[in-house]
Structures are given as C-alpha cells and as structure tokens.
Design a protein around this motif. Structure first.
Motif, PDB file in Angstrom:
ATOM      1  N   TYR A 235       0.832  -1.209   0.000  1.00 31.50           N
ATOM      2  CA  TYR A 235       0.000   0.000   0.000  1.00 31.50           C
ATOM      3  C   TYR A 235       0.863   1.254   0.000  1.00 31.50           C
ATOM      4  CZ  TYR A 235      -4.083   2.896   0.890  1.00 31.50           C
ATOM      5  OH  TYR A 235      -5.083   3.830   0.771  1.00 31.50           O
TER       6      TYR A 235
ATOM      7  N   GLU B 182       1.889   1.749  -3.456  1.00 31.21           N
ATOM      8  CA  GLU B 182       0.786   2.312  -4.245  1.00 31.21           C
ATOM      9  C   GLU B 182       0.666   3.814  -4.027  1.00 31.21           C
ATOM     10  OE1 GLU B 182      -3.078   0.341  -4.147  1.00 31.21           O
ATOM     11  OE2 GLU B 182      -2.109  -1.288  -3.063  1.00 31.21           O
ATOM     12  N   ALA B 183       0.824   4.233  -2.777  1.00 30.53           N
ATOM     13  CA  ALA B 183       0.707   5.656  -2.470  1.00 30.53           C
ATOM     14  C   ALA B 183       1.801   6.461  -3.141  1.00 30.53           C
ATOM     15  CB  ALA B 183       0.749   5.863  -0.952  1.00 30.53           C
TER      16      ALA B 183
ATOM     17  N   THR C 104       3.260   5.651  -6.166  1.00 31.85           N
ATOM     18  CA  THR C 104       3.098   5.714  -7.621  1.00 31.85           C
ATOM     19  C   THR C 104       1.893   4.899  -8.052  1.00 31.85           C
ATOM     20  OG1 THR C 104       4.077   5.103  -9.760  1.00 31.85           O
ATOM     21  CG2 THR C 104       4.769   3.828  -7.838  1.00 31.85           C
ATOM     22  N   THR C 105       1.136   5.432  -9.008  1.00 35.97           N
ATOM     23  CA  THR C 105      -0.039   4.716  -9.527  1.00 35.97           C
ATOM     24  C   THR C 105       0.365   3.543 -10.406  1.00 35.97           C
ATOM     25  OG1 THR C 105      -0.151   6.212 -11.437  1.00 35.97           O
ATOM     26  CG2 THR C 105      -1.429   6.804  -9.479  1.00 35.97           C
TER      27      THR C 105
ATOM     28  N   VAL D 287      -0.469  -0.051  -9.192  1.00 33.97           N
ATOM     29  CA  VAL D 287      -1.827  -0.542  -9.387  1.00 33.97           C
ATOM     30  C   VAL D 287      -2.048  -0.967 -10.832  1.00 33.97           C
ATOM     31  CG1 VAL D 287      -4.278   0.053  -9.283  1.00 33.97           C
ATOM     32  CG2 VAL D 287      -2.709   0.864  -7.510  1.00 33.97           C
TER      33      VAL D 287
ATOM     34  N   LEU E  97      -3.117  -5.738  -3.333  1.00 34.20           N
ATOM     35  CA  LEU E  97      -3.333  -4.324  -3.644  1.00 34.20           C
ATOM     36  C   LEU E  97      -4.658  -3.848  -3.051  1.00 34.20           C
ATOM     37  CD1 LEU E  97      -2.387  -4.439  -7.440  1.00 34.20           C
ATOM     38  CD2 LEU E  97      -0.965  -3.550  -5.595  1.00 34.20           C
TER      39      LEU E  97
ATOM     40  N   GLN F 298      -7.382  -0.036  -2.892  1.00 36.93           N
ATOM     41  CA  GLN F 298      -7.638   1.263  -3.486  1.00 36.93           C
ATOM     42  C   GLN F 298      -6.765   2.326  -2.826  1.00 36.93           C
ATOM     43  OE1 GLN F 298     -11.664   2.469  -4.009  1.00 36.93           O
ATOM     44  NE2 GLN F 298     -12.371   0.458  -4.671  1.00 36.93           N
ATOM     45  N   ARG F 299      -6.262   3.221  -3.644  1.00 36.87           N
ATOM     46  CA  ARG F 299      -5.347   4.253  -3.171  1.00 36.87           C
ATOM     47  C   ARG F 299      -6.090   5.276  -2.314  1.00 36.87           C
ATOM     48  NH1 ARG F 299      -3.042   7.430  -6.512  1.00 36.87           N
ATOM     49  NH2 ARG F 299      -0.924   7.386  -5.685  1.00 36.87           N
TER      50      ARG F 299
ATOM     51  N   ASN G 213      -6.673   8.364  -2.559  1.00 40.13           N
ATOM     52  CA  ASN G 213      -7.530   9.343  -3.244  1.00 40.13           C
ATOM     53  C   ASN G 213      -8.673   8.691  -4.014  1.00 40.13           C
ATOM     54  OD1 ASN G 213      -5.983   8.116  -5.169  1.00 40.13           O
ATOM     55  ND2 ASN G 213      -5.370   9.985  -6.230  1.00 40.13           N
ATOM     56  N   SER G 214      -8.904   7.394  -3.808  1.00 39.75           N
ATOM     57  CA  SER G 214      -9.997   6.692  -4.472  1.00 39.75           C
ATOM     58  C   SER G 214     -11.280   6.830  -3.653  1.00 39.75           C
ATOM     59  CB  SER G 214      -9.638   5.219  -4.635  1.00 39.75           C
ATOM     60  OG  SER G 214      -9.505   4.610  -3.371  1.00 39.75           O
TER      61      SER G 214
END
Length: 301
Positions: free
Chosen positions: A93, A96-97, A99-100, A103, A136, A138-139, A141-142
C-alpha cells in the motif's frame, strides 16, 4: 590439574572434561548416558541434567502435539502467517501511495486496453495479476480511500489467528492464497474486462472457512453468519464492488475448509495435501480455458 586423593598411591587421576568441550573441566554427568557435561551442554531433566544428544534423541521419540484438525501445534502462539500477510499488504500500500504504476501493472484484469494502447491482462500472458491483485487496495484518493485496506486488514487480524492456530501455518496460507485466487478466477471468467484490487476474495474465503470449521467443531457460528450476510448485502448493493471476487473467494475457501475439516482421520494428511493441489489445478484449468477463448476471439470484450 587434579591428582589422586591418595598421594601414597603415586598415580595421577585425569581431570574429567566435557565430552563436547574437552578443554572444560566438569564433574557433572548426564543422567542418561553418564558422560561428563559442562554448563553449556546441560539440559534440565526431571531428575538431574541431560546432555544435548540425549535430549535430541528423546525428542525424536515424542509425538508432536496436533490440533483437533490434525495440524501440528505451532511452537509459538504468535500468528506468524497472519501478521506477515498484513505486513506485506501494508508495504504494498505504501508503494501504491508512491506511484499509480503499481496498481496499473499488478491489478486484476483479464483482458483490456492499457494506458499505452496495447492489450494487457491475464489473457495476454500476465498470469501474475491473478495473485498480485490480492495484495493491492484502493489508493488514498480513491472513493473508498484508506478504508478499503483498513477493513480488510481488520478482518484478517480478527479471523486469521484462530484459523492459523487450528489449521497450522501452511494449511492456513494455502487457504488464504487459494481463496484470493478463486476470487480472481471468477472475475476473469465472468467479467474479464473489469479491473479489481483487494484482499476481499481471500477475506471472504476466511469467512467461509470459519463457518465450515465452526460447524464441524460444534462452535458458535451465529456471529460469523451475521458478518457474512452484512458483507454480502454490501457486495451486491454498493456500486463499484467486484461481487465475483467476493463470491469466488467465499466458495473456494468454504470448499477447501470442508476438505480440511471433514477429512477422515486415517487419510487426513493425504487429503490435506491433495485438496489444495486439486483446487489449484481446477482454478488453473479454468483460467487456461478462458484464456483460449479470449485469445481466439482476438479482441477484448
């Protein structure tokens, strides 16, 4: 150097030394083999001390304690696998935070057009997406934000330790991974163009396993049924949730748990080995058949 206590004899008595450490003087003997042992080689016994070799030999003849389902009782009560899975998801996670790309490159998708305009997905040879997607979430900002990973990790923390203690580490790990894989496979079969991330398939597998094993052992399953029903209602009423991942994980986890819980005692070990292998073989076969169907079509659905 020590000498004979009777100096009139004129003969010297050699100083006793540890059988493993000849440079160390000692006057303590192993109560089993009667060899001299130094403090480093002493092991407490019911009477006196034993040497390390005698203790090891004795342990080989002692049956390892097992759980009610036939798994070896872990040496420590710490749920190592559960905590490791939580740690891996947390580290992913963080990636992920940052870089996109994480994902996009590792989410579950059967066959679709990627950002570069080329076909991506399992059907294009990216089979690893079936597994990597379960680590994975959801980031931040999702729409679900950080709540996605928090809810899943809470469920893993709540259910994982008890199941890991009953099943043993390797059975529990197989249950978790195959449940997550089962969710990815059902999504691939039903909606290959859709993308999905999350450990929810594996978590639903734990729900199913907890229910099956609880029924088998005569435990209280009411709370897990309520929790499962609530989550299924959310699954089918809230937009944007992959019901395939949840249902696929639930069915896979329940089926594998049934093999673990209801295996006959005489064939328990064989069943516990063959059941995960059989589930994996079925899932791989389904993926292969769907891949052949998609690649023969030539265009994404």
């Amino acid at each position: 150097m020590s000498t004979d206590p009777n100096p009139a004899s004129g003969a010297e008595t050699p100083v006793p030394v540890c059988y493993r450490h000849p440079a160390r003087e000692t006057y303590v003997r192993c109560t089993r083999c009667d060899r001299y042992i130094c403090p480093e080689c002493m092991r407490d016994a019911a009477v006196g001390h034993q040497c390390v070799d005698c203790v090891a030999q004795g342990n080989r003849g002692v049956r390892q304690p097992r759980t009610v389902l036939g798994a070896r009782t872990p040496r420590t009560a710490t749920p190592v696998v559960t905590y490791t899975l939580i740690g891996v998801c947390a580290l992913v996670y963080l990636a992920e935070a940052a870089t996109t790309r994480v994902v996009w490159d590792f989410m579950m998708v059967g066959q679709n057009i990627g950002r570069s305009g080329q076909l991506i997905g399992v059907a294009e040879g990216e089979w690893y997406r079936l597994v990597t997607s379960m680590f994975l979430h959801q980031r931040p900002n999702s729409p679900w934000g950080i709540g996605h990973i928090l809810v899943n990790m809470w469920a893993l923390w709540a259910l994982g330790p008890a199941l890991e203690q009953l099943l043993g580490r390797w059975r529990f790990l197989a249950l978790y991974l195959l449940s997550g894989l089962g969710g990815s496979v059902l999504l691939y079969l039903n909606a290959p163009a859709d993308g999905a991330v999350g450990a929810s398939g594996a978590i639903f597998g734990l729900f199913g396993a907890y229910f099956v094993i609880g029924r088998r052992l005569g435990g209280q399953v009411g709370p897990i049924v309520v929790l499962l029903v609530i989550n299924l209602v959310i699954t089918f009423t809230v937009p944007g949730i992959s019901w395939q991942g949840h249902v696929g994980g639930l069915v896979t986890g329940a089926a594998l748990a049934a093999a673990y819980a209801y295996a006959p005692a005489r064939a328990r070990q064989a069943v516990h080995i063959l059941a995960p292998v059989a589930v994996l073989a079925v899932l791989v076969l389904l993926v292969a058949v769907k891949t052949a169907e998609l690649t023969s079509a030539g265009t994404p659905l």
